[in-house]
Design an enzyme around this catalytic site. Sequence first.
Site, mmCIF file in Angstrom:
data_model
loop_
_atom_site.group_PDB
_atom_site.id
_atom_site.type_symbol
_atom_site.label_atom_id
_atom_site.label_comp_id
_atom_site.label_asym_id
_atom_site.label_seq_id
_atom_site.Cartn_x
_atom_site.Cartn_y
_atom_site.Cartn_z
ATOM 1 N N ASP A 128 37.703 35.084 29.693
ATOM 2 C CA ASP A 128 38.080 34.859 31.083
ATOM 3 C C ASP A 128 37.013 33.989 31.744
ATOM 4 O OD1 ASP A 128 40.432 36.409 31.036
ATOM 5 O OD2 ASP A 128 39.317 38.249 31.440
ATOM 6 N N ASP A 147 46.544 34.128 31.608
ATOM 7 C CA ASP A 147 46.851 35.145 32.619
ATOM 8 C C ASP A 147 47.612 34.527 33.785
ATOM 9 O OD1 ASP A 147 45.372 36.934 31.065
ATOM 10 O OD2 ASP A 147 43.548 36.640 32.258
#
EC number: 3.4.23.36
Length: 167
Positions: A128, A147
């Site tokens: 991330d 995401d």
Amino acid sequence: MATKKIFPTKSSSSITPWLGIATLIILIDQLTKITINKTFQYGEEKVITSFFNLVLAYNKGAAFSFLSNSGGWQRYFFTAIGIGAAVFIIYLLKKHSAQRMFAWALSLVLGGAIGNVIDRLLYGHVVDFLDFHWPGLGHFPAFNVADSAICIGAALFILDELRRVNK
């Protein structure tokens, strides 16, 4: 002698464009993750604006780090869920490829799911790097392109269903 259709008619639909969209999401997702992995140290953060940073973070869990500290079994669990979802989405794309908004939603979720499965298989965690924050409210959990695609796909599912109900 029967002739084969080389080019599909307008009434028939193919899943090829939808798989192309999913592939594009996977490529963008993986290229951005590779770039961040090569240019940042784990935990390093670069301020971009007053509300956005780039940061290298690892997520061993699911959304919002759900089950991230569960001893490792979750890697295989979420990988299996991602693969199962991808297979089911491809089935749905074959069945509903003519429904444009629904197929867009499926394609985005498919690309995002596979992008995160690749991370789990290669690294044991999801990479991330997008970090949004608001003064006084703190940081939203870091996330990535995969995401984002999943969230946009989910929003399109809702919009598509609302349109269908209103007809």
